[in-house]
Design a protein around this motif. Structure first.
Motif, PDB file in Angstrom:
ATOM      1  N   LEU A  14       0.835  -1.210   0.000  1.00  0.00           N
ATOM      2  CA  LEU A  14       0.000   0.000   0.000  1.00  0.00           C
ATOM      3  C   LEU A  14       0.870   1.260   0.000  1.00  0.00           C
ATOM      4  O   LEU A  14       0.546   2.243  -0.673  1.00  0.00           O
ATOM      5  N   MET A  15       1.976   1.219   0.742  1.00  0.00           N
ATOM      6  CA  MET A  15       2.889   2.368   0.759  1.00  0.00           C
ATOM      7  C   MET A  15       3.442   2.653  -0.641  1.00  0.00           C
ATOM      8  O   MET A  15       3.710   3.792  -0.995  1.00  0.00           O
ATOM      9  N   LEU A  18       0.146   3.930  -3.057  1.00  0.00           N
ATOM     10  CA  LEU A  18      -0.467   5.260  -2.884  1.00  0.00           C
ATOM     11  C   LEU A  18       0.209   6.347  -3.745  1.00  0.00           C
ATOM     12  O   LEU A  18      -0.493   7.152  -4.360  1.00  0.00           O
ATOM     13  N   PRO A  19       1.557   6.380  -3.824  1.00  0.00           N
ATOM     14  CA  PRO A  19       2.162   7.346  -4.762  1.00  0.00           C
ATOM     15  C   PRO A  19       1.763   7.073  -6.206  1.00  0.00           C
ATOM     16  O   PRO A  19       1.581   8.009  -6.995  1.00  0.00           O
ATOM     17  N   LEU A  21      -1.091   5.835  -7.125  1.00  0.00           N
ATOM     18  CA  LEU A  21      -2.457   6.358  -7.235  1.00  0.00           C
ATOM     19  C   LEU A  21      -2.412   7.877  -7.464  1.00  0.00           C
ATOM     20  O   LEU A  21      -3.143   8.411  -8.311  1.00  0.00           O
ATOM     21  N   ALA A  22      -1.514   8.555  -6.726  1.00  0.00           N
ATOM     22  CA  ALA A  22      -1.370  10.011  -6.899  1.00  0.00           C
ATOM     23  C   ALA A  22      -0.949  10.324  -8.332  1.00  0.00           C
ATOM     24  O   ALA A  22      -1.440  11.279  -8.945  1.00  0.00           O
ATOM     25  N   TYR A  23      -0.048   9.496  -8.887  1.00  0.00           N
ATOM     26  CA  TYR A  23       0.397   9.721 -10.266  1.00  0.00           C
ATOM     27  C   TYR A  23      -0.756   9.503 -11.238  1.00  0.00           C
ATOM     28  O   TYR A  23      -0.956  10.291 -12.166  1.00  0.00           O
ATOM     29  N   LEU A  25      -3.922   9.846 -10.674  1.00  0.00           N
ATOM     30  CA  LEU A  25      -4.855  10.974 -10.539  1.00  0.00           C
ATOM     31  C   LEU A  25      -4.294  12.225 -11.216  1.00  0.00           C
ATOM     32  O   LEU A  25      -5.030  13.009 -11.817  1.00  0.00           O
ATOM     33  N   TYR A  26      -2.966  12.388 -11.120  1.00  0.00           N
ATOM     34  CA  TYR A  26      -2.323  13.529 -11.786  1.00  0.00           C
ATOM     35  C   TYR A  26      -2.511  13.451 -13.298  1.00  0.00           C
ATOM     36  O   TYR A  26      -2.779  14.461 -13.964  1.00  0.00           O
ATOM     37  N   ASP A  29      -5.938  14.503 -14.018  1.00  0.00           N
ATOM     38  CA  ASP A  29      -6.038  15.961 -13.840  1.00  0.00           C
ATOM     39  C   ASP A  29      -5.472  16.693 -15.064  1.00  0.00           C
ATOM     40  O   ASP A  29      -6.020  17.693 -15.525  1.00  0.00           O
ATOM     41  N   GLY A  35      -4.662  20.333 -15.620  1.00  0.00           N
ATOM     42  CA  GLY A  35      -3.725  20.484 -14.487  1.00  0.00           C
ATOM     43  C   GLY A  35      -4.431  20.704 -13.165  1.00  0.00           C
ATOM     44  O   GLY A  35      -3.875  20.427 -12.112  1.00  0.00           O
ATOM     45  N   VAL A  37      -6.925  19.986 -10.094  1.00  0.00           N
ATOM     46  CA  VAL A  37      -7.399  18.759  -9.455  1.00  0.00           C
ATOM     47  C   VAL A  37      -8.819  18.463  -9.921  1.00  0.00           C
ATOM     48  O   VAL A  37      -9.656  19.364 -10.015  1.00  0.00           O
ATOM     49  N   THR A  38      -9.066  17.205 -10.270  1.00  0.00           N
ATOM     50  CA  THR A  38     -10.415  16.817 -10.689  1.00  0.00           C
ATOM     51  C   THR A  38     -11.015  15.854  -9.675  1.00  0.00           C
ATOM     52  O   THR A  38     -10.292  15.151  -8.976  1.00  0.00           O
ATOM     53  N   ILE A  39     -12.330  15.872  -9.602  1.00  0.00           N
ATOM     54  CA  ILE A  39     -13.030  14.910  -8.756  1.00  0.00           C
ATOM     55  C   ILE A  39     -13.942  14.120  -9.669  1.00  0.00           C
ATOM     56  O   ILE A  39     -14.803  14.707 -10.344  1.00  0.00           O
TER      57      ILE A  39
END
Lengths: 48, 476
Positions: A14-15, A18-19, A21-23, A25-26, A29, A35, A37-39
């Protein structure tokens, strides 16, 4: 796995995830929010 | 000799950066000094945000946790990463937008300015500034204790001298350069921390005999070291995991980290910055635990588990390289202190400007800001001489206290339009009381009780006092 207990391997996984996942999402976005942030693929702000 | 020389040169570079920005930058406004004119790019923001938060706990407190409880600390690491992602994606964008609109310079300033037309605005500013000064003083003290221990272990310098020299260096470059210097030294230090985080556990595990030997010997020393339970079960395990999760929630409200969201050039950079910050956080929240476990295997028992990384560094690396890493780590600790001093200075100067003296010149405000930085450095050095507790215990108190008193109200303010001035004030005051009360009256459950109490206060008071026409300025 790696000689570690299963729960520990899951936590370490998971550690690492999570990064990533951030990538992911980026990338969303950048493509769908210019650029910003999108939901759920929609831009969260109205100002450019 | 090589170790001392590298370290000395590094400190000269550190102060040089501060002098450079002092001479080069024509600082016109306090926000230029504090927020670098809101013109800081993605990499400096992400790396400096991590370096400024990482600090003494990465190579001291977190290594100590690895040494004593092993990978059980990963509960905190996972929760913290989730909170950081939430912060970057859902709190930071509206916060950055509102901050520019309100011209707010810190979280406290933001909370107060959001209710500037309400009687609650001044109450929020006074109470939140009190919280910042109290928690930051503790936090800065913990950082300078770490500096003293690092220089004592690594360089053989007397603890008292080390604390004085460290305090002097950080006060010099923060006072001269302000946030610009702070951001750039944070970037340099962020990179050093990265190198140390990769190199140290690799060399330590190799010293034990490789990964298999590391796992076998760690299990032989204490089977709980590699487990997520820490050798606990039932209610004790639930309480322990709850404490880690409650501790991690503190990441919501670190003013020196949140200040970087206000300083970023554009809201559009936040998503990219989140990837860098998350990667770096994942590394620095995992690796020190392994360093601590490796130290336990190699040393068995040690007087101060929080100094294991320094011992390993000096023992396993060539002198010049150990000096460089040591300097980078000490630099990262100092950068945390300088960011804390800066944010405290900003809050106190704004309190002075808005509540005590009207029509203050920009020059006087900057001068006052610099004087407060020096005063906070002296306070930090004084606390470090006293050494009131372990680095971990002090950081935990300050981290959770700041998170509850500032982070929770801020998250509500930017995400929930019904949040009222009374609700924010009650949350700030309630969070402050809850943090102190939980620590001193119910220490076994610290910091679990802080959050439900503060959450209930901000929700309850906002619901009771909200009216459609009294929405906060910032969310309109």
């Amino acid at each position: 796995m790696l000689g570690l207990p299963l729960g520990t391997v899951a936590a370490l996984g998971l550690m690492g995830a999570l990064p990533l996942l951030a990538y992911g999402l980026y990338r969303v976005d950048r493509e769908r929010g210019e650029g910003h942030v999108t939901i759920l693929g929609r831009r969260s702000s109205s100002d450019a | 000799m090589g170790l001392s020389l590298t370290f000395g040169l590094y400190l000269v570079v550190l102060v040089g950066i501060g002098v450079y920005f002092f001479l080069r930058t024509e600082t016109r406004r306090l926000s230029d000094y504090m927020l670098a004119g809101r013109d800081v790019g993605t990499w400096p923001i992400a790396l400096s945000e991590v370096a400024s938060v990482a600090s003494g706990w990465t190579f001291f407190a977190w290594v100590g946790v690895g040494f004593t409880t092993g990978l059980h600390g990963l509960w905190f690491s996972m929760a913290m990463l989730v909170v950081v992602l939430f912060l970057y994606r859902y709190v930071a964008p509206p916060f950055r937008r509102q901050s520019e609109r309100l011209d707010s310079q810190t979280v406290v300033d933001h909370l107060a300015l959001s209710f500037r037309d309400s009687p609650w605005g001044p109450w929020i500013r006074w109470t939140a500034t009190l919280a910042v000064v109290m928690f930051m003083a503790s936090y800065i003290g913990a950082q300078i204790i770490a500096v003293g221990e690092a220089m004592e272990t690594g360089l053989g310098v007397d603890y008292g001298v080390a604390v004085g020299a460290g305090g002097l260096a950080v006060a010099a470059y923060t006072t001269l350069g302000g946030f610009n210097a702070s951001v750039w030294t944070d970037v340099v230090q962020g990179l050093f921390v990265l190198v140390a985080a990769v190199a140290l556990p690799g060399v330590a595990i190799a010293e034990i005999g490789g990964w298999r030997a590391f796992v076998a010997e760690a299990s032989a020393v204490d089977p709980a070291l590699l487990s997520m339970t820490g050798g606990q079960e039932g209610a004790a395990l639930a309480l322990s995991v709850g404490s880690w999760l409650a501790f991690a929630l503190g990441a919501l409200g670190q003013p020196h980290g949140l200040m970087r969201f206000q300083a970023i050039r554009s809201e559009r950079l936040l998503s990219r910055a989140s990837v860098i910050a998350m990667s770096f956080q994942a590394l620095r929240l995992t690796v020190p635990l392994f360093i601590g476990i490796a130290g336990r295997v190699l040393y068995g028992s040690i007087g101060d588990p929080e100094s294991v990384a320094m011992e390993l560094m000096v023992e396993l690396f060539p002198g010049w390289f150990a000096g460089l890493l040591l300097a980078g780590i000490i630099g990262a600790i100092l950068s945390t202190s300088d960011s804390m001093m800066l944010v405290t200075a900003a809050d106190l100067t704004r309190l002075y400007e808005t509540q005590i003296a009207e029509r203050v010149s920009a020059d006087r405000m900057i001068g006052l800001g610099r004087a407060i930085v020096v005063a906070m450095a002296l306070l930090g050095v004084g606390l470090a001489y006293g050494r009131p507790g372990t680095i971990f215990a002090i950081i935990e108190f300050a981290f959770v206290g700041l998170g509850a008193t500032l982070g929770l109200p801020l998250a509500f303010l930017v995400l929930w339009p019904r949040t009222t001035g009374a609700g924010v004030f009650a949350a700030v005051a309630g969070g402050l009381v809850a943090a102190i009360g939980n620590l001193y009256l119910f220490p076994d459950t610290f910091p679990i009780l802080v959050w439900p109490v503060t959450l209930a206060i901000v929700l309850g008071v906002s619901v009771v006092t909200s009216r459609p026409v009294s929405a906060p300025v910032a969310s309109s």
